[in-house]
Design a protein around this motif. Structure first.
Motif, PDB file in Angstrom:
ATOM      1  N   ARG A  95      37.684  47.581  47.269  1.00  0.00           N
ATOM      2  CA  ARG A  95      37.403  46.445  46.378  1.00  0.00           C
ATOM      3  C   ARG A  95      37.794  46.738  44.921  1.00  0.00           C
ATOM      4  O   ARG A  95      37.324  46.072  43.994  1.00  0.00           O
ATOM      5  CB  ARG A  95      35.915  46.060  46.418  1.00  0.00           C
ATOM      6  CG  ARG A  95      35.295  45.986  47.793  1.00  0.00           C
ATOM      7  CD  ARG A  95      35.877  44.883  48.631  1.00  0.00           C
ATOM      8  NE  ARG A  95      35.469  43.568  48.148  1.00  0.00           N
ATOM      9  CZ  ARG A  95      35.841  42.411  48.722  1.00  0.00           C
ATOM     10  NH1 ARG A  95      36.629  42.442  49.782  1.00  0.00           N
ATOM     11  NH2 ARG A  95      35.435  41.277  48.229  1.00  0.00           N
ATOM     12  N   TYR A  96      38.696  47.695  44.704  1.00  0.00           N
ATOM     13  CA  TYR A  96      39.178  47.987  43.352  1.00  0.00           C
ATOM     14  C   TYR A  96      40.196  46.911  42.952  1.00  0.00           C
ATOM     15  O   TYR A  96      40.982  46.464  43.786  1.00  0.00           O
ATOM     16  CB  TYR A  96      39.819  49.371  43.330  1.00  0.00           C
ATOM     17  CG  TYR A  96      40.170  49.890  41.964  1.00  0.00           C
ATOM     18  CD1 TYR A  96      39.199  50.472  41.162  1.00  0.00           C
ATOM     19  CD2 TYR A  96      41.480  49.797  41.483  1.00  0.00           C
ATOM     20  CE1 TYR A  96      39.529  50.952  39.905  1.00  0.00           C
ATOM     21  CE2 TYR A  96      41.806  50.274  40.235  1.00  0.00           C
ATOM     22  CZ  TYR A  96      40.828  50.846  39.449  1.00  0.00           C
ATOM     23  OH  TYR A  96      41.154  51.308  38.191  1.00  0.00           O
ATOM     24  N   PRO A  97      40.232  46.491  41.690  1.00  0.00           N
ATOM     25  CA  PRO A  97      41.202  45.465  41.274  1.00  0.00           C
ATOM     26  C   PRO A  97      42.634  45.880  41.578  1.00  0.00           C
ATOM     27  O   PRO A  97      43.051  47.013  41.277  1.00  0.00           O
ATOM     28  CB  PRO A  97      40.966  45.345  39.766  1.00  0.00           C
ATOM     29  CG  PRO A  97      39.559  45.773  39.574  1.00  0.00           C
ATOM     30  CD  PRO A  97      39.308  46.842  40.599  1.00  0.00           C
ATOM     31  N   CYS A  98      43.374  44.976  42.178  1.00  0.00           N
ATOM     32  CA  CYS A  98      44.740  45.277  42.609  1.00  0.00           C
ATOM     33  C   CYS A  98      45.584  44.009  42.515  1.00  0.00           C
ATOM     34  O   CYS A  98      45.155  42.944  42.983  1.00  0.00           O
ATOM     35  CB  CYS A  98      44.726  45.821  44.044  1.00  0.00           C
ATOM     36  SG  CYS A  98      46.354  46.173  44.717  1.00  0.00           S
ATOM     37  N   PHE A  99      46.783  44.165  41.967  1.00  0.00           N
ATOM     38  CA  PHE A  99      47.695  43.032  41.815  1.00  0.00           C
ATOM     39  C   PHE A  99      49.030  43.377  42.479  1.00  0.00           C
ATOM     40  O   PHE A  99      49.363  44.569  42.629  1.00  0.00           O
ATOM     41  CB  PHE A  99      47.897  42.718  40.328  1.00  0.00           C
ATOM     42  CG  PHE A  99      46.634  42.336  39.624  1.00  0.00           C
ATOM     43  CD1 PHE A  99      46.199  41.014  39.630  1.00  0.00           C
ATOM     44  CD2 PHE A  99      45.860  43.285  38.973  1.00  0.00           C
ATOM     45  CE1 PHE A  99      45.020  40.657  38.978  1.00  0.00           C
ATOM     46  CE2 PHE A  99      44.687  42.939  38.329  1.00  0.00           C
ATOM     47  CZ  PHE A  99      44.266  41.622  38.331  1.00  0.00           C
ATOM     48  N   PRO A 100      49.806  42.360  42.861  1.00  0.00           N
ATOM     49  CA  PRO A 100      51.104  42.652  43.501  1.00  0.00           C
ATOM     50  C   PRO A 100      52.020  43.504  42.640  1.00  0.00           C
ATOM     51  O   PRO A 100      52.822  44.290  43.164  1.00  0.00           O
ATOM     52  CB  PRO A 100      51.689  41.257  43.742  1.00  0.00           C
ATOM     53  CG  PRO A 100      50.501  40.369  43.833  1.00  0.00           C
ATOM     54  CD  PRO A 100      49.497  40.930  42.886  1.00  0.00           C
TER      55      PRO A 100
END
Length: 330
Positions: free
Chosen positions: A286-291
């Motif tokens: 659930r760590y922030p992740c973006f493409p």
């Protein structure tokens, strides 16, 4: 003097005639009785030898119905399955050993590894020549790392002895020979069962949550037809290694792998679909992740991944190819 001499000769001749007559009149029964006794003893020895030989043959016939390892009877198996102790290893076990990168041509090597017994010095008049299908399945579970428990005590193998008057084999050939039971402490076993039951409940509650989230992710990706399953690997690698080369979403072998900032690996297609549907965070932690945060793993890891051997999933194609050449082969 001559008259006296002739008289003495006459008396000696008469006495010799009487001795001969007495010997001729003596009965011959003691000599005949001795001959009869000797012949009777010989016939008794022959009969005893014949009976003993028949018992040994019956003992050997009974051994053919018993398992060399556990002493169980083949008659209890409805399919009457058995395997030769000194025969070649069957194809199914050979395939299992190949996945483990091991080799074995005969059963004695495997039996010594699994059951800690040496069958190379067995004698047909003392030891059975086959083992049952139940012991065969124990070997299968041993080399397949099955999660189920193998209930076979290592000290429970049967000790075989020559035929005697109180022979266990001839008396219990129909149901098999019982092994010695190991006595358990009832208090300790009860405590262990309680601890195991409590741990099982906790693990079940945690696994249910993980299963629900994973099932949702798999429905989102829906990549079963385009990605290879880890079951296609030709070698039975350790579970941790298989987990490291598989996608954390679809659990297939990584296809075009990418790495997040939190160091988790996914298939590029799977992670892009999940980020689009569930939001910009890692599906695992659930760590922030973006493409835009997705990067390729290190080159050494990609080289290891490309050298893994897989079986072709196409029907009637049994070829094994490396993962790097799989697309070309397909």
């Amino acid at each position: 003097e001559s008259h006296l001499t002739d008289n003495d000769k006459g008396k000696m001749a008469a006495s010799l005639d009487k001795v001969k007559d007495a010997i001729a009149l003596m009965p011959q029964e003691p000599f005949q009785t001795g001959k009869k006794l000797n012949s009777g003893m010989q016939t008794i020895d022959k009969d005893a030898l014949y009976v003993n030989q028949r018992e040994i043959e019956a003992h050997q016939a009974n051994l053919q119905h018993l398992c060399r390892i556990c002493g169980g009877s083949f008659k209890n198996d409805p399919y009457k399955r058995s395997h030769p102790v000194h025969g070649p290893v069957d194809d199914e076990t050979q395939a299992l050993l190949r996945k483990k990168e091991r080799r074995a041509t005969s059963w004695p090597d495997l039996l010594s590894k699994v059951f800690k017994i040496d069958v190379r010095g067995d004698m047909d008049i003392i030891h059975p020549t086959h083992f049952c299908h139940n012991c065969w399945s124990v070997i299968q579970r041993k080399f397949s790392n099955a999660p189920c428990e193998v209930y076979f005590p290592m000290k429970g193998t049967v000790e075989w002895h020559p035929h005697s008057m109180s022979c266990d084999v001839c008396g219990t050939s129909s149901c098999g020979i019982k092994r010695k039971k190991q006595a358990l402490n009832p208090q300790v076993s009860k405590k262990l069962r309680a601890i195991a039951e409590h741990a099982r409940k906790i693990m079940y509650a945690r696994s249910q949550k993980q299963v629900n989230s994973k099932s949702i992710m798999k429905k989102i990706t829906n990549c079963k037809k385009i990605h290879l399953s880890t079951k296609m690997l030709t070698v039975d690698y350790p579970a941790d290694f298989v987990k490291s080369i598989s996608c954390q979403i679809c659990e297939h072998i990584l296809a075009d792998p990418v790495e997040t900032t939190c160091k988790h690996l996914f298939c590029r297609l799977c992670i892009l679909k999940c980020l689009k549907v569930t939001g910009s965070y890692c599906p695992v932690c659930r760590y922030p992740c973006f493409p835009t945060d997705l990067v390729n793993p290190v080159r050494s890891f990609l080289n290891i991944l490309s050298t893994l051997a897989v079986r072709c999933p196409v029907k009637d194609c049994y070829e094994e190819v490396s993962l790097g050449k799989y697309n070309h082969h397909l």
